[in-house]
Design an enzyme around this catalytic site. Structure first.
Site, PDB file in Angstrom:
ATOM      1  N   ASP A 351       0.823  -1.123   0.160  1.00 29.47           N
ATOM      2  CA  ASP A 351       0.004   0.051  -0.074  1.00 29.47           C
ATOM      3  C   ASP A 351       0.808   1.136   0.147  1.00 29.47           C
ATOM      4  OD1 ASP A 351      -2.773   1.073  -0.182  1.00 29.47           O
ATOM      5  OD2 ASP A 351      -2.778   1.301   2.155  1.00 29.47           O
ATOM      6  N   ASP A 429      -8.854  -1.643   2.409  1.00 26.98           N
ATOM      7  CA  ASP A 429      -8.622  -1.056   3.655  1.00 26.98           C
ATOM      8  C   ASP A 429      -9.878  -1.732   4.888  1.00 26.98           C
ATOM      9  OD1 ASP A 429      -6.616   0.705   2.715  1.00 26.98           O
ATOM     10  OD2 ASP A 429      -8.082   2.146   2.089  1.00 26.98           O
TER      11      ASP A 429
END
Length: 537
Positions: A351, A429
């Site tokens: 990420d 997420d």
């Protein structure tokens, strides 16, 4: 208590004032006494400021001089325009010249209809003090639409609602994320308890059938391959977006419809809704399953057809995404905390790299992650300093990959008139920390924890991580890789709980059975409670 309450109100008021910023978009309110419509306009708040609310805005009768350019006063009678707002066409001369001509004729406001991109009106600094009337650009097509609705007797108000960085949609995004993670974890734990009960009752065959719908990540190699595939897919999406986007949309329609069916079917089972079956040629069919399948497929098809309709389709996308995340957390099973640590740590690096590092290598300076998530609109609204550009004509819809929860900015009233503004939260997420929450929920089942200490602690840690993510986003003014905050919060909290309870060894190694083995045993002997393991924390 009164002093404390007053302090809280004052603190929130200060935060609200600090978070408010001036934007270049404003609202043109047109009415004729019985009807009213709002339209997008663009102005320069540092040149010709506007009132902040409709109630404080001054109403002006509107006079159309279209197609006049108003570069000079020739052919315009002052008595016709005095005390009124004017609409003229854009072109030939600059904005200040048009404004000065209108002002000298006695006009009280100037609207410039444009067939080209709306930009923030500006001129030489020496000209700014000379103009004292409101000046704004509007879309020519909006003017034609208003003229068709209201005719000639139009009255206008110009105002610019303050734009707040802290939007109520943050609370909605937070609620969606927390509810999805909590329900996904709870569902995974409930399925595990049902499996163990089936095993204890001698239902080994049914247990094996239930496990066939689950995918296990039980080795480091599996995790590494999984992350490498994700990296490769993201890079392919970046370079071949226009082709792969339609494949991803088709896959999402199928996967989300299937996930929604699983979720609704589980709800029906929970509330005790019976199934009516019938047979055709010795094949049994469930009426409930057929009806649920029809509903789920219809929802997915409606989303697929209207996926580019921003005004309302985000509700269906969030519904399908909610079901997809829930089903993913129930289906993908991490066998132990070691696998959780490896997977979440690798995805954290993934990420951060694709959000913070890749902008240094891309041509437009936009990260690969953002480019793929937002598609052609990744650069957002075109801005340069305090200047803004808004298309004057409808743009062809750009396809976006359905991998995010989308919630419109509720306080961005003027901006939404010019083009819908959304806040987004990626499915990753939710799913990535959700896999750890699901593991904690299953571990509570394995140790017979009545208080669900691991599950609740991990959910609370996820909540704190999300709050920190939004706080950093608001303070920095830019999107954040949420896993940068969620992974440490959830992993450290889970490890602390396990260490405090003296269960780190069991928590680290997970189940005492081989994943590929159909025979399984709970971590604790039958009848043993979590109090026997040590519930000092």
């Amino acid at each position: 208590m009164e002093v404390k309450g007053a302090f809280i109100v004052a603190f929130l008021s200060v935060i609200s004032l600090i978070s408010q910023v001036n934007c270049q978009e404003a609202v043109l309110h047109i009415s004729n006494g019985s009807l009213a419509r709002d339209y997008c306009i663009v102005y320069n708040h540092s040149w010709t400021p506007l009132p902040e609310t409709l109630n404080t805005a001054v109403a002006y009768p509107l006079v159309s001089l279209v197609p006049t350019l108003l570069c000079d006063a020739s052919g315009v009678q002052p008595d016709v325009v005095k005390g009124k707002a004017l609409v003229v066409m854009r072109g030939s001369c600059d904005f200040s010249q048009k404004a000065l001509v209108a002002q000298n004729l006695g006009a009280t406001a100037l609207l410039i209809a444009s067939n080209t991109t709306l930009i923030t009106p500006s001129t030489n600094e020496s000209e700014y003090p000379k103009v004292h009337i409101p000046l704004a650009l509007m879309r020519y097509r909006d003017f034609l639409a208003a003229k068709q609705v209201f005719g000639e007797g139009m009255e206008v108000k110009l105002y610019a609602p303050p734009y707040s960085k802290i939007d109520p949609n943050i609370a909605v995004m937070l609620l969606i994320a927390i509810v999805t993670v909590a329900l996904g974890g709870y569902w995974s734990g409930a399925c595990e308890r049902e499996r163990l009960n089936s095993y204890a009752a001698g239902g080994g065959e049914g247990e094996h059938k239930a496990d066939s719908s689950r995918v296990f990540l039980y080795s480091t190699l599996n995790v590494v391959i999984f992350v490498i595939l994700m990296c490769g897919m993201l890079v392919l999406m970046y370079y071949f977006y226009n082709i792969l986007v339609y494949i991803i949309i088709a896959i999402f329609c199928f996967a989300s419809a299937s996930a929604l069916f699983s979720c609704l079917d589980a709800v029906m089972d929970k509330i005790g809704c019976g199934t009516l079956s019938f047979s055709v040629k010795n094949k049994s069919f469930s009426v409930r399953s057929i009806l649920l399948a029809a509903v789920c497929i219809s929802v997915a098809v409606v989303w697929g057809v209207y996926r580019n309709e921003d005004r309302w389709i985000w509700i269906l996308q969030n519904l399908l995404g909610f079901a997809f995340c829930l089903n993913f957390m129930k289906t993908i099973t991490l066998s132990n905390f070691k696998i959780c640590v490896i997977l979440l740590s690798l995805l954290l690096l993934y990420d951060v790299f694709f959000v913070f590092i890749t902008p240094f290598f891309t041509k437009n300076g936009v990260s690969i992650m953002v480019q793929v998530a937002l598609g052609p609109d990744a650069a957002g609204e075109k801005t340069q300093g305090n200047m803004v550009e808004i298309p004057a004509e409808p743009q062809a819809p750009s396809e976006k990959i359905p991998v995010v929860m989308r919630v419109p900015r509720f306080s961005a009233w003027a901006q939404n008139l010019c083009g819908m503004q959304f806040s987004i939260l990626g499915y990753g997420d939710i799913i990535v920390p959700g896999l750890l929450v699901a593991y904690c929920s299953r571990f509570d089942v394995w140790i017979n924890s009545r208080k669900k200490i691991y599950f609740l602690s991990c959910c609370f840690a996820y909540f704190l991580g999300m709050v920190l993510t939004f706080a950093v986003m608001l303070l920095s003014g830019m999107g954040q890789p949420a896993l940068l905050y969620l992974v440490p919060f959830t992993l450290i909290t889970s490890a602390i709980v396990a260490g405090c309870r003296g269960e780190m060894r069991q928590f680290w190694t997970g189940t005492t059975y081989e994943v590929l083995d159909s025979s399984r045993e709970p971590l604790l002997p039958e009848g043993r409670t979590d109090r026997a393991v040590g519930e000092s924390c």
